[in-house]
Design a protein around this motif. Structure first.
Motif, PDB file in Angstrom:
ATOM      1  N   THR A  18       0.849  -1.183   0.000  1.00  0.00           N
ATOM      2  CA  THR A  18       0.000   0.000   0.000  1.00  0.00           C
ATOM      3  C   THR A  18       0.887   1.236   0.000  1.00  0.00           C
ATOM      4  O   THR A  18       1.720   1.408   0.900  1.00  0.00           O
ATOM      5  CB  THR A  18      -0.915   0.043   1.228  1.00  0.00           C
ATOM      6  OG1 THR A  18      -1.740  -1.119   1.247  1.00  0.00           O
ATOM      7  CG2 THR A  18      -1.804   1.276   1.188  1.00  0.00           C
ATOM      8  N   TRP A  35      -1.834   8.708  -9.347  1.00  0.00           N
ATOM      9  CA  TRP A  35      -0.620   7.914  -9.143  1.00  0.00           C
ATOM     10  C   TRP A  35      -0.032   7.604 -10.512  1.00  0.00           C
ATOM     11  O   TRP A  35      -0.762   7.196 -11.437  1.00  0.00           O
ATOM     12  CB  TRP A  35      -0.920   6.614  -8.402  1.00  0.00           C
ATOM     13  CG  TRP A  35      -1.081   6.796  -6.925  1.00  0.00           C
ATOM     14  CD1 TRP A  35      -2.236   6.924  -6.215  1.00  0.00           C
ATOM     15  CD2 TRP A  35      -0.023   6.853  -5.966  1.00  0.00           C
ATOM     16  NE1 TRP A  35      -1.966   7.075  -4.888  1.00  0.00           N
ATOM     17  CE2 TRP A  35      -0.617   7.032  -4.705  1.00  0.00           C
ATOM     18  CE3 TRP A  35       1.378   6.791  -6.040  1.00  0.00           C
ATOM     19  CZ2 TRP A  35       0.133   7.133  -3.526  1.00  0.00           C
ATOM     20  CZ3 TRP A  35       2.115   6.887  -4.877  1.00  0.00           C
ATOM     21  CH2 TRP A  35       1.498   7.058  -3.635  1.00  0.00           C
ATOM     22  N   SER A  56     -12.959   6.840  -9.408  1.00  0.00           N
ATOM     23  CA  SER A  56     -11.587   6.666  -9.844  1.00  0.00           C
ATOM     24  C   SER A  56     -11.532   6.258 -11.302  1.00  0.00           C
ATOM     25  O   SER A  56     -12.465   5.659 -11.829  1.00  0.00           O
ATOM     26  CB  SER A  56     -10.878   5.629  -8.977  1.00  0.00           C
ATOM     27  OG  SER A  56     -11.513   4.368  -9.077  1.00  0.00           O
ATOM     28  N   PHE A  67      -5.158  -3.046  -8.626  1.00  0.00           N
ATOM     29  CA  PHE A  67      -4.849  -1.820  -7.893  1.00  0.00           C
ATOM     30  C   PHE A  67      -6.132  -1.042  -7.632  1.00  0.00           C
ATOM     31  O   PHE A  67      -7.020  -0.968  -8.491  1.00  0.00           O
ATOM     32  CB  PHE A  67      -3.918  -0.921  -8.717  1.00  0.00           C
ATOM     33  CG  PHE A  67      -2.510  -1.418  -8.886  1.00  0.00           C
ATOM     34  CD1 PHE A  67      -2.147  -2.729  -8.574  1.00  0.00           C
ATOM     35  CD2 PHE A  67      -1.534  -0.560  -9.371  1.00  0.00           C
ATOM     36  CE1 PHE A  67      -0.852  -3.168  -8.748  1.00  0.00           C
ATOM     37  CE2 PHE A  67      -0.234  -0.979  -9.543  1.00  0.00           C
ATOM     38  CZ  PHE A  67       0.106  -2.293  -9.236  1.00  0.00           C
ATOM     39  N   ILE A  69      -7.536   2.796  -5.639  1.00  0.00           N
ATOM     40  CA  ILE A  69      -7.140   4.082  -5.071  1.00  0.00           C
ATOM     41  C   ILE A  69      -8.253   4.563  -4.160  1.00  0.00           C
ATOM     42  O   ILE A  69      -9.437   4.375  -4.464  1.00  0.00           O
ATOM     43  CB  ILE A  69      -6.849   5.099  -6.209  1.00  0.00           C
ATOM     44  CG1 ILE A  69      -6.250   6.380  -5.670  1.00  0.00           C
ATOM     45  CG2 ILE A  69      -8.105   5.368  -7.041  1.00  0.00           C
ATOM     46  CD1 ILE A  69      -5.739   7.319  -6.767  1.00  0.00           C
ATOM     47  N   LEU A  80      -2.795   3.990  -2.483  1.00  0.00           N
ATOM     48  CA  LEU A  80      -2.823   3.094  -3.637  1.00  0.00           C
ATOM     49  C   LEU A  80      -2.596   1.683  -3.123  1.00  0.00           C
ATOM     50  O   LEU A  80      -1.497   1.343  -2.681  1.00  0.00           O
ATOM     51  CB  LEU A  80      -1.738   3.475  -4.642  1.00  0.00           C
ATOM     52  CG  LEU A  80      -1.674   2.621  -5.904  1.00  0.00           C
ATOM     53  CD1 LEU A  80      -2.919   2.818  -6.761  1.00  0.00           C
ATOM     54  CD2 LEU A  80      -0.419   2.952  -6.718  1.00  0.00           C
ATOM     55  N   TYR A  93       7.102   5.015  -8.101  1.00  0.00           N
ATOM     56  CA  TYR A  93       5.718   5.478  -8.099  1.00  0.00           C
ATOM     57  C   TYR A  93       5.663   6.905  -7.549  1.00  0.00           C
ATOM     58  O   TYR A  93       6.256   7.199  -6.505  1.00  0.00           O
ATOM     59  CB  TYR A  93       4.839   4.551  -7.270  1.00  0.00           C
ATOM     60  CG  TYR A  93       4.528   3.255  -7.976  1.00  0.00           C
ATOM     61  CD1 TYR A  93       5.516   2.286  -8.137  1.00  0.00           C
ATOM     62  CD2 TYR A  93       3.264   3.016  -8.515  1.00  0.00           C
ATOM     63  CE1 TYR A  93       5.242   1.097  -8.816  1.00  0.00           C
ATOM     64  CE2 TYR A  93       2.982   1.828  -9.183  1.00  0.00           C
ATOM     65  CZ  TYR A  93       3.976   0.880  -9.331  1.00  0.00           C
ATOM     66  OH  TYR A  93       3.699  -0.288 -10.001  1.00  0.00           O
ATOM     67  N   CYS A  95       3.024  10.372  -6.758  1.00  0.00           N
ATOM     68  CA  CYS A  95       1.682  10.914  -6.684  1.00  0.00           C
ATOM     69  C   CYS A  95       1.727  12.385  -7.089  1.00  0.00           C
ATOM     70  O   CYS A  95       2.766  13.049  -6.951  1.00  0.00           O
ATOM     71  CB  CYS A  95       1.060  10.741  -5.304  1.00  0.00           C
ATOM     72  SG  CYS A  95       1.857  11.615  -3.951  1.00  0.00           S
TER      73      CYS A  95
END
Length: 124
Positions: A18, A35, A56, A67, A69, A80, A93, A95
């Protein structure tokens, strides 16, 4: 005003992680949060975006069903959740935030704020 992504690390294929995107200096409630990820040698790609209705959008077909969000309004974070991780999910990754007044989407070329990335490594 600052965004910070955290929660990356090493995980075996099939595992879960996460990631969390935390904001300081502003409330994420007024922003679409996206993301994005960048694998070695590849361009940055959008993964998921959450908007004002908390709906989303999945941008990367490869993560559909794996995945999700979500917002944690009490913590002022966007998380995420990554399940059934694959080696091809290995990437840094990031954001990013975009004011909802500018639209309910997360175009990577037009985000207002970016956090520093967190590395996710999926390998056995």
């Amino acid at each position: 005003v600052q965004l910070q992504a955290s929660g990356g690390g090493w995980v075996q294929p099939g595992g879960s992680l996460t990631l969390s995107c935390a904001a300081s200096g502003f409330s994420l409630d007024y922003y679409a949060i996206g993301w994005f990820r960048q694998a070695p040698g590849k361009e940055r790609e959008p993964v998921l975006c959450i908007t004002n209705s908390d709906g989303s959008t999945v941008y990367a077909d490869s993560v559909k069903g794996r995945f999700t969000i979500s917002r944690d309004k009490a913590k002022n974070t966007v998380d995420l959740q990554m399940n059934s991780l694959r080696p091809e999910d290995t990437a840094v990754y990031y954001c990013a935030a975009r004011r909802l007044a500018r639209g309910s989407s997360c175009p990577y070329y037009d985000m207002d704020y970016w956090g520093e990335g967190t590395l996710v490594t999926v390998s056995s």
